[in-house]
Design a protein around this motif. Structure first.
Motif, PDB file in Angstrom:
ATOM      1  N   ARG A 103       0.836  -1.196   0.000  1.00 51.56           N
ATOM      2  CA  ARG A 103       0.000   0.000   0.000  1.00 51.56           C
ATOM      3  C   ARG A 103       0.882   1.261   0.000  1.00 51.56           C
ATOM      4  N   ALA A 104       1.971   1.199   0.738  1.00 47.41           N
ATOM      5  CA  ALA A 104       2.889   2.335   0.787  1.00 47.41           C
ATOM      6  C   ALA A 104       3.422   2.630  -0.609  1.00 47.41           C
ATOM      7  N   GLU A 105       3.696   1.567  -1.336  1.00 50.37           N
ATOM      8  CA  GLU A 105       4.217   1.739  -2.692  1.00 50.37           C
ATOM      9  C   GLU A 105       3.184   2.436  -3.575  1.00 50.37           C
ATOM     10  N   GLU A 106       1.915   2.003  -3.446  1.00 48.38           N
ATOM     11  CA  GLU A 106       0.850   2.636  -4.235  1.00 48.38           C
ATOM     12  C   GLU A 106       0.757   4.126  -3.924  1.00 48.38           C
ATOM     13  N   PRO A 155       8.693   8.802  -8.730  1.00 46.87           N
ATOM     14  CA  PRO A 155       8.930   7.903  -9.852  1.00 46.87           C
ATOM     15  C   PRO A 155       9.561   6.586  -9.391  1.00 46.87           C
ATOM     16  N   ASN A 156       9.168   5.518 -10.031  1.00 43.65           N
ATOM     17  CA  ASN A 156       9.716   4.197  -9.760  1.00 43.65           C
ATOM     18  C   ASN A 156       9.670   3.821  -8.261  1.00 43.65           C
ATOM     19  N   PRO A 157       8.489   3.910  -7.648  1.00 43.14           N
ATOM     20  CA  PRO A 157       8.403   3.731  -6.194  1.00 43.14           C
ATOM     21  C   PRO A 157       8.868   2.355  -5.728  1.00 43.14           C
ATOM     22  N   LYS A 158       8.665   1.350  -6.528  1.00 40.87           N
ATOM     23  CA  LYS A 158       9.027   0.004  -6.095  1.00 40.87           C
ATOM     24  C   LYS A 158      10.513  -0.073  -5.747  1.00 40.87           C
ATOM     25  N   MET A 205      11.570   2.284  -2.565  1.00 46.90           N
ATOM     26  CA  MET A 205      11.058   1.989  -1.222  1.00 46.90           C
ATOM     27  C   MET A 205      12.168   1.758  -0.205  1.00 46.90           C
ATOM     28  N   ASN A 206      13.272   1.176  -0.687  1.00 46.20           N
ATOM     29  CA  ASN A 206      14.351   0.832   0.242  1.00 46.20           C
ATOM     30  C   ASN A 206      15.410   1.916   0.356  1.00 46.20           C
ATOM     31  N   ASP A 207      15.130   3.063  -0.238  1.00 45.01           N
ATOM     32  CA  ASP A 207      16.081   4.163  -0.120  1.00 45.01           C
ATOM     33  C   ASP A 207      15.841   4.946   1.172  1.00 45.01           C
ATOM     34  N   TYR A 208      16.857   5.719   1.533  1.00 45.45           N
ATOM     35  CA  TYR A 208      16.766   6.538   2.746  1.00 45.45           C
ATOM     36  C   TYR A 208      16.486   7.997   2.366  1.00 45.45           C
ATOM     37  N   PRO A 209      15.933   8.753   3.307  1.00 46.92           N
ATOM     38  CA  PRO A 209      15.532  10.128   2.983  1.00 46.92           C
ATOM     39  C   PRO A 209      16.603  10.957   2.291  1.00 46.92           C
ATOM     40  N   HIS A 210      17.882  10.792   2.697  1.00 47.83           N
ATOM     41  CA  HIS A 210      18.900  11.673   2.130  1.00 47.83           C
ATOM     42  C   HIS A 210      19.115  11.428   0.648  1.00 47.83           C
ATOM     43  N   GLN A 211      18.515  10.366   0.126  1.00 43.92           N
ATOM     44  CA  GLN A 211      18.685  10.081  -1.296  1.00 43.92           C
ATOM     45  C   GLN A 211      17.619  10.755  -2.160  1.00 43.92           C
TER      46      GLN A 211
END
Lengths: 310, 348, 341
Positions: free
Chosen positions: B131-134, B142-145, B148-154
């Motif tokens: 659901r978070a991805e949606e 863009p490209n949420p999938k 998802m595993n990235d950190y805020p600073h990115q």
């Protein structure tokens, strides 16, 4: 990251080389010889002994020999203690020192984290005051004073623990306690400051606005973020535990390298002093290196290198 | 229209080093279902504190000394911490001002967006992340999938604010409180975020309380506007009421200091002289009086009540009292009155 | 809302002619930064108590020759190991009695002490008055701390300023040195120095200072780096003010909080090192007393004559606690954000 670690290891060797060099020349600058205590030696005997230790050669040759030996893992031979190689001396005595050192680090760090977190969560209450008081005591009372007091009251007067005996785990409790006070106080203070800071940050407010309970905010967000910087003070903590171990081992008659170091100082056993100095430095630099790598691993901002856009 | 939220006579005090600051001094307003209410005022006027009081997210030294916050008729101020936790992030959620500092730097954004779902709904971690991805896709990451595993600073500032919005809407809240969500962003990104909020409002039908000091932003998003000064509301009404038929001299000042399409190059933007009063010792009369070119003796003695201008338009200024002299507002305000007439409104 | 209050018409006179007089008035009287710091410090009860304690200890140390009842190094072997006795007051633990084989015995009588002789904190194994030794010992420890801190300031502050101010290659080079010095465990440097130099006050100060300046230099450099970018410094530079003048007029005052706070943490550190070195026997040589040598002597007899260690241990701990807490108080006073939020 790999490049960084490689660079750090290179620095490690450079630093060790500098330390070895400084130590060597400092020892050479010392007035008198290690054999001046044994004044019954004739000039002839002295010459033989000197030759045996290579002390009849020029300082430069001695230096090259010493560094060469170091590269092969040879720290020299003790003047006292039955001419044992320093590495063998360290080998025999490492285990007890490591045991109480590690125990003190674990007790001090974990205790300090809990104490500091508690103080931060219950900021400006009596819990905070009490925790601050304990950490100030831990910071301020030198470990050797604490060791003597613990030994006198717990071991000698109330006979709860053995006075000065090294055999089982029980006998390591008092030295561990005496050594852990300083890391406990330092970590608690650091942790409190970090956590108070984190608790007032925007992302904690956002976490609260998500519907997290107070406990949830602490467990999921505040603890981890305040713990990361605490890793950086593990290095200095190791130094203070090492410092403390020299006297604490002496007070409790623990056959460790700290006790050996103090003994070597009082008997002018230069090869052992030099060897132990280099060994201690090596140990600490390794600790610093591990802490640095660990920090990089647990903090995503560093771990991911230059992926950030800040 | 349904009032889903009503704030009545809210008073908030802060205990500070120098004494008690009466930050909010009797604020009342309501929020209708599906609408966007903008609260406008300069820094320190108490906008943020007002909305934080709704969720009871005040700093430790702040206390709500008086008032009611009715959510569907239920007074939130009477609720326990636990009951409030159930509402936060679920029924009422909040978007914060600074996207650079609002996200946990050590948690992946997928987990951060999924967190409210895991707290409030009995869902599996996998479903929550899905659901978070949606929602991340919905807010335009863009490209949420993959991310998802990235950190805020990115992420960039604008993207981070989208993530903050995703966190706020992931559980389809009834009320969304946006506390200056565009202030820290570039102008172009500001417009994107406003558009996103409007779009989301239509998609999920949430009501929005939008806090800003920027009247330009208000025009683009709000249905109704409340103007705040020194811990009190001074005027509220529909967007047209406030923009084209303002009655309070403070509102005049705000509008007069805002450039419009009609502003000629030669025109000087006006500013309101002076600074807001010290709320350690709030003035007895109208707090705006010392800065008000139209102040009257009564302004220094007594706080003005709200005078009705039209059905939903009220202003707290003694100028609306029948005994008050007729004053001429600044020229730019008179222009606005002209426009209001064209729109079919009644100008007093 | 709907009711319109009845108010007399004359109240609605416009007053805008005089409306500008009050608007710039600020509610509270403004204080200078230092006044503010002092006010905050004196509001902090713990810091005030610590400041008072430290002041008392410092005054006693300065006045040691006047206050100390005996010569600290005068031996009187017949009077050795006497327990504390405070006049003829019969306070347990302070009455000159000690436990000997299960009985409380008047140790003073046993030692044939002349009537009226008493030692408030007792005597040591050479019959030296402990109180006098502690007063002189504290004095020596404080001298070590002050000298070490001074050297720390004299090396660390200029080093940090130059490194931070020059930046670029100079900074990189100077920081490399700092890195190497700080990666050698300072205790080891101190011990090596102590072995090479003759034991004594000077060598202890040198040994402590040789590693101590690094932290100060680091902090000052970081602060200088920040200050350098401040507008008022940029303005001074653009106007062509000489570097020395900028350093003394703008930098030092703004660095003062960092320096003062760090100093408060250097002092207990130096006191600890002195005590540590003397405790393991390479510090202050006999017969002079320092807190470390007193502790070391006391420890040897602790089992039987605990009072000989208690007194120096308490004084040392009190000094350490008070300086640490005062350091905390100063930090909060200089930087209110660190404690208020």
């Amino acid at each position: 990251m790999a490049k960084y670690i490689l660079k750090r290891i290179l620095y490690l060797f450079l630093t060790l080389f500098i330390i070895a060099t400084i130590t060597f020349f400092m020892m050479k600058m010392l007035p008198g010889t290690p054999f001046s205590n044994q004044n019954r030696m004739s000039a002839e005997q002295l010459k033989i002994v000197k030759a045996q230790y290579g002390l009849d050669q020029s300082v430069f040759v001695q230096y090259i020999r010493y560094i060469g030996g170091l590269l092969q893992g040879n720290l020299g031979t003790s003047f006292q203690f039955n001419n044992e190689p320093v590495t063998a001396l360290i080998g025999q005595r490492l285990a007890p020192s490591m045991q109480i050192g590690a125990q003190a680090m674990v007790v001090g760090t974990i205790g300090g984290i809990l104490l500091g977190a508690l103080a931060a969560i219950r900021k400006n209450t009596w819990v905070d005051t009490l925790a601050t008081f304990i950490s100030i005591l831990g910071l301020s009372i030198p470990s050797f004073v604490l060791a003597v007091l613990l030994q006198f009251y717990l071991a000698y007067k109330w006979k709860i623990y053995p006075v000065a005996l090294w055999d089982n785990f029980q006998s390591s409790i008092l030295p561990t306690l005496a050594l852990s006070a300083l890391p406990l106080g330092t970590v608690a203070r650091f942790m409190r400051t970090e956590m108070v800071d984190v608790m007032s940050s925007d992302y904690i407010e956002l976490a609260k606005s998500k519907g997290n309970s107070s406990w949830g905010v602490v467990a999921k967000h505040a603890l981890r973020n305040s713990l990361i910087p605490v890793v950086t003070i593990i290095g200095p903590m190791a130094v203070s535990v090492m410092t403390g171990s020299m006297v604490v081992e002496n007070i409790f008659s623990i056959p460790g390298i700290g006790e050996q170091f103090v003994k070597s100082i009082t008997t002018n056993d230069y090869p052992t002093i030099m060897g132990l100095t280099i060994f201690y430095s090596f140990l600490l630099i390794i600790v610093y290196l591990i802490v640095d790598i660990l920090y990089g691993l647990i903090d995503p901002r560093i771990r991911l290198g230059n992926g950030g856009k800040e | 229209m349904d009032k889903i939220l009503e704030v009545k006579d809210l008073h908030v005090d802060f205990d500070t080093y120098n004494g008690v600051v009466h930050a909010i001094r009797g604020v009342s307003f309501h929020l209708n279902a599906g609408e966007t209410l903008a609260i406008v005022g300069e820094s320190g006027s108490g906008k943020s504190i007002t909305v934080r009081s709704i969720l009871q997210l005040l700093a430790k030294n702040g206390t709500i000394s008086k008032g009611e916050v009715l959510y569907h008729g239920d007074d939130l101020l009477q609720k326990t911490d636990k009951e409030m936790d159930k509402l936060r992030g679920n029924k009422i959620s909040m978007i914060f001002q600074d996207p650079m500092t609002s996200l946990d730097p050590t948690m992946t954004i997928g987990k951060q967006v999924a967190e409210p779902l895991l707290i409030h709904n009995n869902v599996s971690k996998k479903d929550a992340l899905k659901r978070a991805e949606e929602v991340l896709r919905l807010v335009g990451i863009p490209n949420p999938k993959a991310r998802m595993n990235d950190y805020p600073h990115q992420f960039s500032g604008g993207q981070r604010q989208r993530i903050v919005i995703a966190i706020a809407i992931v559980d389809y809240p009834e009320i969304l409180i946006a506390d200056e969500p565009t202030t820290a962003l570039d102008v172009t990104v500001q417009a994107q975020i406003i558009d996103l909020l409007k779009e989301l409002q239509q998609k999920i039908g949430t009501s929005i309380i939008f806090i800003t000091h920027d009247l330009g932003v208000v025009a683009g998003i709000a249905d109704r506007v409340a103007v705040m000064y020194a811990g009190r509301l001074v005027e509220f009404g529909s967007v047209n009421d406030i923009f084209y038929n303002p009655q309070h001299p403070y509102t005049w000042g705000l509008l007069d200091s805002m450039p419009t399409l009609d502003t000629n190059e030669s025109d000087r933007l006006n500013s309101i002289p002076g600074t807001p009063p010290n709320l350690l010792n709030p003035p007895k009369g109208d707090a705006f009086a010392p800065r008000n070119a139209y102040a009257m003796e009564i302004d220094e003695e007594q706080q003005p009540p709200f005078f009705k201008v039209s059905k939903h338009h009220y202003a707290a200024t003694w100028l609306l009292h029948p005994n008050a002299p007729k004053v001429t507002p600044p020229a730019s305000i008179l222009n606005r009155y002209e426009k209001f007439k064209k729109l079919g409104g009644n100008v007093k | 809302m709907e009711q319109i209050p009845q108010i007399p018409k004359e109240k609605f006179r416009l007053i805008h002619d005089e409306n500008n007089k009050d608007q710039e008035k600020i509610g509270t009287p403004s204080l200078t930064y230092m006044q503010d710091v002092r006010r905050r410090l004196f509001k902090d009860k713990v810091a005030v108590v610590c400041l008072a304690l430290i002041s008392i200890i410092v005054v006693i140390s300065i006045l040691a020759p006047i206050i100390a009842p005996h010569n600290p190094n005068a031996q009187q072997v017949t009077m050795s190991n006497l327990p504390p006795k405070l006049g003829n007051l019969n306070i347990p633990g302070m009455n000159g009695y000690q436990n000997m084989g299960g009985h409380m015995v008047d140790a003073y009588k046993q030692a044939d002490a002349p009537k009226g002789t008493f030692y408030i904190l007792g005597t040591d194994y050479l019959g030296r008055d402990l109180l006098s030794r502690i007063i002189y010992g504290t004095r020596l420890s404080l001298v070590v701390a002050v000298l070490a801190t001074l050297v720390d300031l004299l090396i660390g502050v200029p080093y940090g300023i130059v490194s931070g101010w020059k930046g670029g290659k100079t900074d990189t080079f100077m920081q490399r040195i700092v890195e190497i010095v700080s990666s050698i465990p300072n205790l080891i440097v101190v011990i090596l120095m102590m072995i090479i130099l003759k034991p004594g006050l000077t060598s202890i100060v040198i040994a402590i200072a040789i590693t101590g300046w690094v932290t100060m230099a680091r902090l000052v450099r970081a602060q200088t780096f920040q200050l350098k970018e401040q507008e008022y410094i940029l303005a001074a530079r653009t106007l062509g003010e000489p570097s020395m003048k900028i350093a003394t007029k703008h930098l030092i005052p703004n660095l003062s909080s960092t320096i003062i706070i760090q100093t408060m943490f250097t002092i207990p550190n130096a006191i600890f090192f002195e005590a540590f070195l003397s405790f393991i026997g390479i510090g202050i040589p006999a017969p002079n007393a320092s807190l470390g040598t007193l502790l070391s002597d006391g420890q040897k007899a602790f089992r039987f004559l605990p009072y000989q260690m208690w007194a120096p241990a308490i004084i040392l701990s009190v000094i350490m606690i008070a300086t640490n807490l005062l350091g905390d108080g100063l930090r909060d006073a200089f930087d209110p954000q660190s404690s208020e939020n």
